[in-house]
Design a protein around this motif. Structure first.
Motif, short mmCIF file in Angstrom:
data_model
loop_
_atom_site.label_atom_id
_atom_site.label_comp_id
_atom_site.label_asym_id
_atom_site.label_seq_id
_atom_site.Cartn_x
_atom_site.Cartn_y
_atom_site.Cartn_z
N PHE A 1 0.83 -1.21 0.00
CA PHE A 1 0.00 0.00 0.00
C PHE A 1 0.86 1.27 0.00
O PHE A 1 0.60 2.23 -0.75
CB PHE A 1 -0.97 -0.09 1.20
CG PHE A 1 -1.16 1.15 2.02
CD1 PHE A 1 -1.69 2.31 1.48
CD2 PHE A 1 -0.87 1.14 3.38
CE1 PHE A 1 -1.88 3.44 2.26
CE2 PHE A 1 -1.07 2.26 4.16
CZ PHE A 1 -1.57 3.41 3.59
N LEU A 2 1.94 1.27 0.79
CA LEU A 2 2.75 2.48 0.87
C LEU A 2 3.73 2.61 -0.30
O LEU A 2 4.04 3.74 -0.72
CB LEU A 2 3.51 2.52 2.20
CG LEU A 2 2.63 2.84 3.42
CD1 LEU A 2 3.44 2.81 4.71
CD2 LEU A 2 1.94 4.19 3.27
N THR A 3 4.24 1.51 -0.83
CA THR A 3 5.09 1.62 -2.02
C THR A 3 4.27 2.09 -3.22
O THR A 3 4.78 2.83 -4.08
CB THR A 3 5.79 0.29 -2.34
OG1 THR A 3 4.81 -0.78 -2.41
CG2 THR A 3 6.83 -0.05 -1.31
N LYS A 4 2.99 1.68 -3.28
CA LYS A 4 2.10 2.18 -4.34
C LYS A 4 1.88 3.69 -4.17
O LYS A 4 1.90 4.44 -5.15
CB LYS A 4 0.75 1.45 -4.26
CG LYS A 4 -0.23 1.86 -5.36
CD LYS A 4 0.25 1.43 -6.73
CE LYS A 4 -0.79 1.72 -7.79
NZ LYS A 4 -0.33 1.33 -9.15
N ALA A 5 1.69 4.12 -2.93
CA ALA A 5 1.53 5.55 -2.67
C ALA A 5 2.78 6.32 -3.09
O ALA A 5 2.70 7.41 -3.68
CB ALA A 5 1.25 5.79 -1.19
N LYS A 6 3.96 5.73 -2.83
CA LYS A 6 5.21 6.37 -3.21
C LYS A 6 5.32 6.49 -4.73
O LYS A 6 5.74 7.52 -5.26
CB LYS A 6 6.38 5.56 -2.65
CG LYS A 6 7.75 6.17 -2.92
CD LYS A 6 7.99 7.39 -2.09
CE LYS A 6 9.41 7.91 -2.26
NZ LYS A 6 9.65 9.14 -1.51
N GLU A 7 4.95 5.42 -5.43
CA GLU A 7 4.99 5.43 -6.90
C GLU A 7 4.10 6.53 -7.48
O GLU A 7 4.44 7.15 -8.49
CB GLU A 7 4.54 4.07 -7.45
CG GLU A 7 5.53 2.95 -7.23
CD GLU A 7 4.95 1.61 -7.63
OE1 GLU A 7 3.87 1.60 -8.26
OE2 GLU A 7 5.56 0.57 -7.31
N LEU A 8 2.96 6.76 -6.84
CA LEU A 8 2.01 7.77 -7.32
C LEU A 8 2.34 9.17 -6.81
O LEU A 8 1.60 10.13 -7.09
CB LEU A 8 0.59 7.39 -6.88
CG LEU A 8 0.04 6.07 -7.46
CD1 LEU A 8 -1.32 5.75 -6.85
CD2 LEU A 8 -0.05 6.15 -8.99
N GLY A 9 3.42 9.28 -6.04
CA GLY A 9 3.82 10.58 -5.53
C GLY A 9 2.96 11.08 -4.39
O GLY A 9 2.91 12.29 -4.13
N ILE A 10 2.29 10.15 -3.69
CA ILE A 10 1.42 10.53 -2.57
C ILE A 10 2.17 10.27 -1.28
O ILE A 10 2.38 9.13 -0.88
CB ILE A 10 0.10 9.73 -2.59
CG1 ILE A 10 -0.65 9.98 -3.90
CG2 ILE A 10 -0.78 10.09 -1.40
CD1 ILE A 10 -1.86 9.11 -4.09
N GLU A 11 2.61 11.33 -0.64
CA GLU A 11 3.37 11.22 0.60
C GLU A 11 2.74 12.10 1.69
O GLU A 11 1.98 13.02 1.40
CB GLU A 11 4.83 11.66 0.39
CG GLU A 11 5.61 10.78 -0.58
CD GLU A 11 7.05 11.23 -0.70
OE1 GLU A 11 7.33 12.40 -0.37
OE2 GLU A 11 7.90 10.42 -1.12
N ASN A 12 3.08 11.77 2.93
CA ASN A 12 2.65 12.59 4.07
C ASN A 12 1.13 12.70 4.15
O ASN A 12 0.60 13.75 4.51
CB ASN A 12 3.28 13.98 3.97
CG ASN A 12 3.42 14.65 5.33
OD1 ASN A 12 3.30 14.00 6.37
ND2 ASN A 12 3.63 15.95 5.33
N LYS A 13 0.44 11.60 3.81
CA LYS A 13 -1.03 11.62 3.79
C LYS A 13 -1.66 10.61 4.73
O LYS A 13 -2.86 10.65 4.96
CB LYS A 13 -1.55 11.36 2.37
CG LYS A 13 -1.28 12.48 1.39
CD LYS A 13 -1.96 13.77 1.77
CE LYS A 13 -3.47 13.68 1.67
NZ LYS A 13 -4.13 14.96 2.01
N PHE A 14 -0.85 9.68 5.29
CA PHE A 14 -1.43 8.58 6.06
C PHE A 14 -0.82 8.48 7.45
O PHE A 14 0.34 8.82 7.68
CB PHE A 14 -1.22 7.25 5.33
CG PHE A 14 -1.79 7.21 3.95
CD1 PHE A 14 -3.16 7.04 3.75
CD2 PHE A 14 -0.98 7.37 2.83
CE1 PHE A 14 -3.70 7.01 2.48
CE2 PHE A 14 -1.50 7.34 1.56
CZ PHE A 14 -2.87 7.16 1.38
N ILE A 15 -1.65 7.99 8.38
CA ILE A 15 -1.17 7.55 9.69
C ILE A 15 -1.66 6.12 9.86
O ILE A 15 -2.85 5.84 9.72
CB ILE A 15 -1.63 8.46 10.84
CG1 ILE A 15 -1.15 7.88 12.19
CG2 ILE A 15 -3.14 8.70 10.84
CD1 ILE A 15 -1.33 8.85 13.35
N VAL A 16 -0.73 5.20 10.12
CA VAL A 16 -1.04 3.77 10.21
C VAL A 16 -0.96 3.32 11.66
O VAL A 16 0.04 3.56 12.35
CB VAL A 16 -0.08 2.94 9.35
CG1 VAL A 16 -0.36 1.44 9.50
CG2 VAL A 16 -0.18 3.35 7.88
#
Length: 380
Positions: free
Chosen positions: A129-144
């Motif tokens: 889930f987080l490597t996919k977010a990194k690929e899409l340039g989505i950072e600093n958006k989640f708290i797990v």
């Protein structure tokens, strides 16, 4: 720096795109925090009354059963939502339900809820889930959040159950937990994701000497891999008629409307460790924002006790704590001074010359305070 030296160091950059000079690094720096809803807990974790858990890092909260772990996590997630983060909860105990989450301030329509069974399943889900977010340039958006680590089983144990195998685990579970935490630790920095994980703790009955650091499922890695590890202990508490806490019994409660929670930081990368504070958790109204601050203020000399009454650092008589503990105008005087004392007293490293105040100014300040106190005494 010499160009030849720079060219040599740039060879590292070709292999690792995250490599940089420390003064330019955003990965190694923490500048943002998420409020825990307790100012004293904020302080022992971050070194600031207005801080909390570090963003883009891994925080571990461990404690015995019913020590408020899930409650504190949900309050942190609710405060993270206010900062624009999306909570993702991996629930191993079926402990977080819609109604409870809403009562604690969460917008459940913006919370991803993931029931999980094994350590490896949880690790792989977080990684993908987080490597996919990194690929899409989505950072600093989640708290797990993982609640709780101690209830997760490893795949080997699950496979043995399917085969009716009764063989004992020989450390594979602890190693699996270590890989999960290592994965979370790395992804926290590289994808700018905040992690908060709860765990159970217990004493070692075979130990000759009791340790301040309690045992947790997963071995020693669960204490030392997180950036911050907080141990919680609990004590059921009766009401004290408003002297230090708000406590009211509901129908069916005979004695205990809440618990005193004691927090101890057994690992901290940001300020000195082994700091301890107390919080009051009311079963009715939740965490008391100010509980625990009186001890800190007295310890740093911001207020002084004379029997059951208190005096402010400037000589102002405050009287009984029960009379002013909710007075915002008093706290407005205490908190800025206490904040400064905490930052100076709990930081790692030594004070620079620029930070040491001029001795003559200090003496002048003390003389002024003495005069003010003498004037107050004369007026009385």
């Amino acid at each position: 720096m010499d160009k030849k030296l720079i060219d040599i160091l740039e060879e590292i950059d070709k292999i690792n795109p995250y490599a940089t000079f420390l003064n330019e690094s955003s990965i190694s720096s923490v500048n943002e925090w998420i409020d825990t809803s307790s100012m004293s807990l904020n302080a022992v974790i971050s070194g600031s009354l207005y801080g909390g858990i570090p963003r883009n890092r891994l925080t571990m909260i461990s404690g015995e059963s019913m020590s408020g772990k899930t409650f504190i996590v949900c309050k942190i997630l609710a405060n993270a939502q206010k900062q624009g983060l999306i909570p993702v909860i991996f629930d191993t105990e079926n402990a977080i339900d819609k109604q409870t989450a809403e009562n604690l301030g969460l917008d459940v329509s913006k919370v991803k809820y993931v029931p999980c069974f094994s350590i490896e399943q949880t690790r792989n889900s977080i990684y993908k889930f987080l490597t996919k977010a990194k690929e899409l340039g989505i950072e600093n958006k989640f708290i797990v959040a993982i609640d709780s680590l101690g209830n997760l089983m490893n795949e080997l144990s699950l496979n043995r159950m399917e085969k009716d195998n009764t063989a004992m685990d020989m450390g594979t579970r602890a190693r699996a937990i270590k890989t999960l935490l290592s994965t979370c630790n790395q992804l926290a920095a590289y994808t700018k994701t905040t992690f908060i994980i709860t765990n159970h703790m217990y004493d070692d009955p075979a130990a000759m000497y009791k340790s301040i650091i309690k045992n947790q499922p997963g071995g020693k890695s669960v204490v030392y891999l997180p950036s911050v590890t907080v141990q919680l202990a609990r004590k059921p508490e009766q009401g004290d008629e408003g002297k230090t806490m708000d406590a009211s019994l509901v129908t069916g409660q005979k004695n205990f409307p809440g618990v005193i929670l004691r927090a101890l930081t057994v690992k901290n990368r940001f300020i000195q460790q082994y700091l301890e504070t107390e919080m009051y958790l009311s079963f009715k109204s939740g965490l008391d924002k100010y509980y625990g601050l009186l001890d800190l203020a007295a310890g740093f000399g911001v207020v002084t006790a004379s029997g059951p009454t208190y005096t402010l650092y400037d000589g102002t008589k405050l009287g009984y704590y029960s009379k002013w503990r909710k007075d915002e105008s008093i706290w407005e005087k205490i908190l800025p001074i206490l904040e400064t004392k905490i930052k100076e007293g709990w930081a790692y490293g030594k004070t620079t010359d620029e930070e040491i105040p001029d001795e003559s100014l200090l003496r002048s300040d003390l003389v002024n305070k003495k005069i003010k106190i003498e004037e107050l005494q004369e007026n009385e």
